[in-house]
Design a protein around this motif. Structure first.
Motif, PDB file in Angstrom:
ATOM      1  N   ALA A 158       0.864  -1.270   0.000  1.00  0.00           N
ATOM      2  CA  ALA A 158      -0.211  -0.082   0.050  1.00  0.00           C
ATOM      3  C   ALA A 158       0.798   1.253  -0.140  1.00  0.00           C
ATOM      4  CB  ALA A 158      -0.899   0.037   1.193  1.00  0.00           C
ATOM      5  N   ASN A 159       2.100   0.958   0.499  1.00  0.00           N
ATOM      6  CA  ASN A 159       2.956   2.260   0.904  1.00  0.00           C
ATOM      7  C   ASN A 159       4.074   2.123  -0.322  1.00  0.00           C
ATOM      8  OD1 ASN A 159       1.760   4.128   2.580  1.00  0.00           O
ATOM      9  ND2 ASN A 159       2.008   2.459   4.260  1.00  0.00           N
ATOM     10  N   ALA A 160       4.250   1.356  -1.060  1.00  0.00           N
ATOM     11  CA  ALA A 160       5.284   1.076  -1.911  1.00  0.00           C
ATOM     12  C   ALA A 160       5.844   2.183  -2.807  1.00  0.00           C
ATOM     13  CB  ALA A 160       4.828   0.021  -3.086  1.00  0.00           C
ATOM     14  N   ALA A 161       4.835   2.986  -3.201  1.00  0.00           N
ATOM     15  CA  ALA A 161       5.348   4.237  -3.864  1.00  0.00           C
ATOM     16  C   ALA A 161       6.051   5.257  -3.007  1.00  0.00           C
ATOM     17  CB  ALA A 161       4.132   4.958  -4.557  1.00  0.00           C
ATOM     18  N   ALA A 162       5.613   5.302  -1.890  1.00  0.00           N
ATOM     19  CA  ALA A 162       6.146   6.103  -1.033  1.00  0.00           C
ATOM     20  C   ALA A 162       7.498   5.713  -0.516  1.00  0.00           C
ATOM     21  CB  ALA A 162       5.254   6.307   0.420  1.00  0.00           C
ATOM     22  N   TYR A 163       7.525   4.475  -0.373  1.00  0.00           N
ATOM     23  CA  TYR A 163       9.093   3.958  -0.035  1.00  0.00           C
ATOM     24  C   TYR A 163      10.071   4.143  -1.225  1.00  0.00           C
ATOM     25  CZ  TYR A 163       6.809   1.597   3.616  1.00  0.00           C
ATOM     26  OH  TYR A 163       5.950   1.323   5.061  1.00  0.00           O
ATOM     27  N   ARG A 164       9.434   4.172  -2.548  1.00  0.00           N
ATOM     28  CA  ARG A 164      10.277   4.448  -3.528  1.00  0.00           C
ATOM     29  C   ARG A 164      10.713   5.652  -3.660  1.00  0.00           C
ATOM     30  NH1 ARG A 164       6.505   1.258  -6.527  1.00  0.00           N
ATOM     31  NH2 ARG A 164       7.047  -0.975  -6.173  1.00  0.00           N
ATOM     32  N   SER A 165       9.842   6.682  -3.498  1.00  0.00           N
ATOM     33  CA  SER A 165      10.270   7.988  -3.463  1.00  0.00           C
ATOM     34  C   SER A 165      11.003   8.470  -2.466  1.00  0.00           C
ATOM     35  CB  SER A 165       8.832   8.910  -3.595  1.00  0.00           C
ATOM     36  OG  SER A 165       7.993   8.746  -2.530  1.00  0.00           O
ATOM     37  N   GLY A 166      10.633   7.819  -1.131  1.00  0.00           N
ATOM     38  CA  GLY A 166      11.666   7.942  -0.077  1.00  0.00           C
ATOM     39  C   GLY A 166      12.803   7.749  -0.293  1.00  0.00           C
ATOM     40  N   HIS A 167      13.106   6.545  -0.672  1.00  0.00           N
ATOM     41  CA  HIS A 167      14.537   6.100  -1.147  1.00  0.00           C
ATOM     42  C   HIS A 167      15.170   6.697  -2.272  1.00  0.00           C
ATOM     43  CE1 HIS A 167      17.300   3.400  -3.602  1.00  0.00           C
ATOM     44  NE2 HIS A 167      17.919   3.599  -2.400  1.00  0.00           N
ATOM     45  N   ALA A 168      14.348   7.007  -3.113  1.00  0.00           N
ATOM     46  CA  ALA A 168      15.010   8.049  -4.334  1.00  0.00           C
ATOM     47  C   ALA A 168      15.517   9.382  -3.856  1.00  0.00           C
ATOM     48  CB  ALA A 168      14.076   8.398  -5.388  1.00  0.00           C
ATOM     49  N   ALA A 169      14.671   9.907  -2.964  1.00  0.00           N
ATOM     50  CA  ALA A 169      15.268  11.420  -2.342  1.00  0.00           C
ATOM     51  C   ALA A 169      16.422  11.013  -1.551  1.00  0.00           C
ATOM     52  CB  ALA A 169      14.193  11.862  -1.453  1.00  0.00           C
ATOM     53  N   PHE A 170      16.443   9.906  -0.671  1.00  0.00           N
ATOM     54  CA  PHE A 170      17.571   9.724   0.013  1.00  0.00           C
ATOM     55  C   PHE A 170      18.766   9.386  -0.692  1.00  0.00           C
ATOM     56  CE2 PHE A 170      20.165   6.144   1.847  1.00  0.00           C
ATOM     57  CZ  PHE A 170      20.728   7.030   2.927  1.00  0.00           C
ATOM     58  N   ALA A 171      18.717   8.548  -1.754  1.00  0.00           N
ATOM     59  CA  ALA A 171      19.585   8.228  -2.592  1.00  0.00           C
ATOM     60  C   ALA A 171      20.509   9.376  -3.243  1.00  0.00           C
ATOM     61  CB  ALA A 171      19.363   7.193  -3.655  1.00  0.00           C
ATOM     62  N   GLU A 172      19.464  10.248  -3.828  1.00  0.00           N
ATOM     63  CA  GLU A 172      19.815  11.446  -4.354  1.00  0.00           C
ATOM     64  C   GLU A 172      20.950  12.419  -3.530  1.00  0.00           C
ATOM     65  OE1 GLU A 172      17.008  13.800  -6.421  1.00  0.00           O
ATOM     66  OE2 GLU A 172      18.388  15.360  -6.820  1.00  0.00           O
ATOM     67  N   ARG A 173      20.184  12.739  -2.146  1.00  0.00           N
ATOM     68  CA  ARG A 173      20.880  13.313  -1.253  1.00  0.00           C
ATOM     69  C   ARG A 173      22.304  12.643  -0.833  1.00  0.00           C
ATOM     70  NH1 ARG A 173      16.647  13.084   1.798  1.00  0.00           N
ATOM     71  NH2 ARG A 173      17.611  11.836   3.518  1.00  0.00           N
ATOM     72  N   TRP A 174      22.234  11.377  -0.850  1.00  0.00           N
ATOM     73  CA  TRP A 174      23.344  10.780  -0.131  1.00  0.00           C
ATOM     74  C   TRP A 174      24.615  10.619  -1.257  1.00  0.00           C
ATOM     75  CZ3 TRP A 174      24.096   9.654   4.537  1.00  0.00           C
ATOM     76  CH2 TRP A 174      24.981   8.376   4.876  1.00  0.00           C
ATOM     77  N   ARG A 175      24.039  10.450  -2.562  1.00  0.00           N
ATOM     78  CA  ARG A 175      25.257  10.464  -3.710  1.00  0.00           C
ATOM     79  C   ARG A 175      25.913  11.849  -3.527  1.00  0.00           C
ATOM     80  NH1 ARG A 175      21.242   7.747  -6.863  1.00  0.00           N
ATOM     81  NH2 ARG A 175      21.751   5.398  -6.770  1.00  0.00           N
ATOM     82  N   THR A 176      24.945  13.002  -3.302  1.00  0.00           N
ATOM     83  CA  THR A 176      25.783  14.424  -3.222  1.00  0.00           C
ATOM     84  C   THR A 176      26.715  14.486  -2.024  1.00  0.00           C
ATOM     85  OG1 THR A 176      23.664  15.187  -3.933  1.00  0.00           O
ATOM     86  CG2 THR A 176      25.408  16.832  -3.450  1.00  0.00           C
ATOM     87  N   GLN A 177      26.184  13.810  -0.886  1.00  0.00           N
ATOM     88  CA  GLN A 177      26.989  13.811   0.118  1.00  0.00           C
ATOM     89  C   GLN A 177      28.186  13.098   0.123  1.00  0.00           C
ATOM     90  OE1 GLN A 177      23.720  12.672   2.886  1.00  0.00           O
ATOM     91  NE2 GLN A 177      23.615  15.027   3.958  1.00  0.00           N
TER      92      GLN A 177
END
Lengths: 297, 473
Positions: A158-177
């Motif tokens: 039910a929350n799959a999309a939210a996890y995917r977008s949560g992860h995408a945002a994290f991964a982008e932030r993380w790569r920059t860091q």
């Protein structure tokens, strides 16, 4: 018997909790689950940054928490072997048993270092699968995050999309860091260091540092004076720039060596929750800062 | 390749700067030619350079994929071969000791029914061996059977004997906090009952476990155990067991149905990061038929007593563990205590099996005296163990029992009915090289036998080999 029935009825009447209940064996994976799931997950962390996740008791509170967990996140590679199997079995919770989707092992998602060529306890507390302290390289955190987000989406469609977008945002932030940390840590490349426990191969691999000795004569065996003196004597030729220990390690061996070899003793947070490491970003900020400070830059 | 092109370039440059000494036309033609040559060379150099760059990138890529291939090969290689990958985890415990104590022909705990039955005790049990001896070695096998079951076997190996200490299967798939175990199971009653001797903090069991369950100091039975963990943050566990009940204080009765029942409740939690606890109450009810033991008659002659009846045991236990910030590696403290009370009710038949003419059979004709039998006995122990460095621990323990009320009915006139408070004080220190090896020195001031003060010194080693075991709290 009546009481038992009442309790059972009360439980049956409880509304199903909306959040995905996560049981993380170590703080870093708890923090990662929070980064991905936000307030859709309810995270319990079994150990703190001041504990050695290898030496923990299967305490009653862990069994109680594991009983209701939807997802158990472990490091694997035998890190939790002394207590987690008991917690899993005693919990009466089929979702988190090994092999079930609710059991996630971080070490499965990264390339392990220090894989022993031979398995013999004469070599100390060696881990057959490799060194389990994978969280000291942020690139591993990224890889584990990817697998974890997919698993969370699988368990809670039910929350799959939210996890995917949560992860995408994290991964982008993380790569920059990661780029930022790598730029900051450039002076650490090729630097020779001494570790108290062999807890840092992934960190060294990431930053290009060189471990010239460990204060523990064998993994998991406390440093003896004789071995400390040997490492000190070797330091005259190997010329380490600092000695590194985790926040949960005893301070004495590293401090003794620092004094004898006249190098700074650097205490790294090792995981989330240690002083100045409130979250994953702070963990690596502090790690890089302290290493640079140890280098005197 | 690059250095060659540089030389060519330099040569061209040198040519281009030749002083103008020839005719202008010739010179112009020559210059043009040189310029063309230069351009052509530059183009070729550029082409070569880009080819070189491409080649280099390919090499880097190839190297990267080689590293990846190596890594995956290493990961694949790290896994054991499929044929034996499904072998159970095996662990082996080696234990042995040196024990210095008084020579006592028959070691029993005064005032309590000897669980060893009518054996003559003395050197029979391991616990009674003086000097060097091997404790039984333990061999454990365990593995998941399939996604729904797990199985475990614990063997105790000693001279002329392999004993099945535990052999059970456990469900993994019921859910709702329910756990089901079947087979030979160490009962979940009390705290110490489920622990095998290698996990004990002293070289011997508390006196109360010895009087409750005999030499093994643990109640195990062939049967079924059902447990339920409540869905609360505080640990609450309820359990019930049914089974054959062949072990002391019951007897093997060869009947259908269940011969006994045990129920227990455990609660536990964390006070803070440094303090954890668990407490519990348990109840065991079982029946005995023809349970025999040696007695002494009022005249000092040997007699046999046979008990038929009902045995009920209540247990209360607690354990509290402390470690600074929960980091038990360098320093920790464990306080543990248990209390029990046992009530037995039934009949006692006083015999004279050896025809010595004891009080129950003064004419040595095989007569016997049947009487009522009713007892209420209790005991407790309290122990603390402090680990003060990663390798060293020290501990103290105090044991005390109360032989309580022992009503032998009319046989009270025939048999000696001891009334005594057995006690023992123990101190120990142990050294662990790693989590797999331990050497322990223990001193005990033992007054468990009336009229005998036994100062016991034990040096014991406990080593574990093989699979890394996981222990309970």
């Amino acid at each position: 018997m009546k009481l038992l029935l009442l309790v059972l009825l009360a439980i049956a009447a409880m509304p199903a909790a909306a959040a995905l209940k996560v049981f993380a064996t170590v703080p870093e994976w708890g923090a990662l689950a929070r980064e991905i799931g936000g307030d859709r997950v309810q995270v319990f962390t079994a150990t703190t940054a001041l504990q050695d996740a290898h030496h923990v008791d299967a305490r009653p509170s862990l069994i109680a928490r594991a009983r209701s967990a939807d997802l158990l996140i472990a490091t694997g590679a035998d890190l939790e072997v002394g207590w987690l199997p008991v917690v899993q079995r005693e919990s009466g919770n089929p979702r988190i048993q090994s092999g079930q989707p609710g059991y996630f092992e971080a070490a499965q998602h990264v390339r392990l270092l220090d894989v022993p060529a031979r398995l013999d306890r004469a070599d100390g507390d060696v881990h057959a699968a490799g060194n389990p302290h994978i969280q000291t390289d942020p690139r591993n955190v990224l890889a584990v995050g990817e697998g974890l987000a997919a698993r969370m989406a699988q368990l809670d469609p039910a929350n799959a999309a939210a996890y995917r977008s949560g992860h995408a945002a994290f991964a982008e932030r993380w790569r920059t860091q990661i780029k930022r940390w790598e730029a900051q840590a450039a002076p650490l490349k090729g630097v020779a260091v001494v570790s108290q426990h062999k807890a840092w191969p992934y960190l060294y691999d990431w930053l290009g540092m060189r471990e010239v000795a460990a204060l523990e004569p064998k993994p998991g065996v406390e440093p003896s004076l004789a071995h400390l003196a040997l490492v000190r004597d070797q330091a005259a030729t190997s010329r380490p720039r600092m000695v590194i220990r985790a926040a949960y390690n005893s301070a004495r061996p590293a401090e003794w060596f620092a004094k004898e070899a006249k190098v700074p003793a650097v205490v790294l947070p090792f995981t989330v929750g240690a002083p100045e490491a409130a979250d994953l970003t702070a963990l690596f900020d502090t790690t890089v800062q302290r290493l640079l400070k140890g280098l005197g830059t | 390749m690059r250095s060659t092109s540089l030389i060519v370039l330099a040569a061209c440059g040198a040519l281009a700067s030749i002083p103008a000494s020839a005719a202008d036309a010739d010179l112009n033609a020559l210059r043009e030619e040189i310029a063309q040559m230069k351009q052509a060379y530059e183009q070729r150099i550029k082409a070569l350079e880009s080819r070189l760059e491409k080649a280099e990138t390919t090499v880097v890529k190839a190297e990267a994929s080689a590293t990846q291939a190596q890594a995956s090969a290493r990961q694949a290689g790290a896994r054991p071969a499929p044929a034996n990958a499904f072998n159970p985890e095996i662990s082996l415990i080696l234990q042995g000791r040196y024990k210095d104590m008084k020579e006592v022909p028959e070691r029993t705990i005064t005032g309590f029914w000897p669980a060893a039955g009518h054996d003559h005790g003395g050197g029979a049990g391991e616990a009674n061996q003086r000097g060097f001896s091997l404790d039984h070695s333990e061999l454990a096998f365990g593995a998941n059977i399939d996604p729904w079951w797990r199985g475990q076997l614990m063997l105790g190996v000693r001279d002329d004997e392999v004993e099945v200490e535990e052999a059970w299967v456990q469900t993994l798939g019921i859910g709702h906090g329910i756990g089901l175990k079947g087979g030979r199971v160490r009962s979940g009653i009390g705290y110490l009952n489920e622990q095998h001797p290698h996990a004990w903090d002293f070289s011997d069991a508390p006196l109360m476990y010895t009087v409750m369950f005999g030499e093994h100091a643990s109640y195990a039975q062939d049967g079924v155990q059902l447990k339920w963990v409540a869905p609360t943050e505080t640990f609450i566990e309820l359990g019930a067991e049914f089974g054959r009940g062949a072990e002391f204080p019951g007897t093997d009765r060869n009947k259908n149905g269940s011969n006994n029942g045990a129920i227990f409740a455990h609660v536990g939690g964390d006070l803070d990061a440094s303090n954890n606890w668990r407490a519990g109450v348990s109840y065991l009810r079982t029946r005995a038929r023809d349970r025999e033991a040696r007695f002494e008659d009022v005249g000092g002659l040997e007699a046999q007593g046979v008990f038929d009846g009902d045995s009920r045991t209540w247990l209360a236990d607690f354990v509290w563990k402390w470690a600074p910030e929960g980091n038990a590696k360098y320093q920790n403290f464990k306080l543990q205590g248990e209390w029990f009370q046992r009530k037995e009710k039934g009949t006692l038949d006083c015999l004279d099996e050896d025809a010595v003419g004891n009080a129950c059979d003064p004419l040595a004709v095989g007569a016997s005296v049947l009487s009522d039998y009713k007892t209420r006995q209790s005991g407790w122990y309290l122990q603390g163990v402090y680990q003060f460095t990663p390798n060293w621990r020290a501990g103290v323990r105090y044991d005390r029992l109360d032989s309580g009320d022992r009503d032998f009915g009319i046989n009270a006139a025939n048999l000696v009915v001891d009334s005594y408070h057995p006690s023992r004080s123990s101190v120990m220190a142990d050294y662990s090289w790693s989590e797999f090896s331990r050497l322990r020195l223990q001193y005990a001031h033992d007054k468990s036998m009336q009229g005998i003060t036994d100062n016991q010194v034990t040096l014991q080693y406990i080593m574990s080999l093989g699979a890394h075991g996981a222990h309970k709290f």
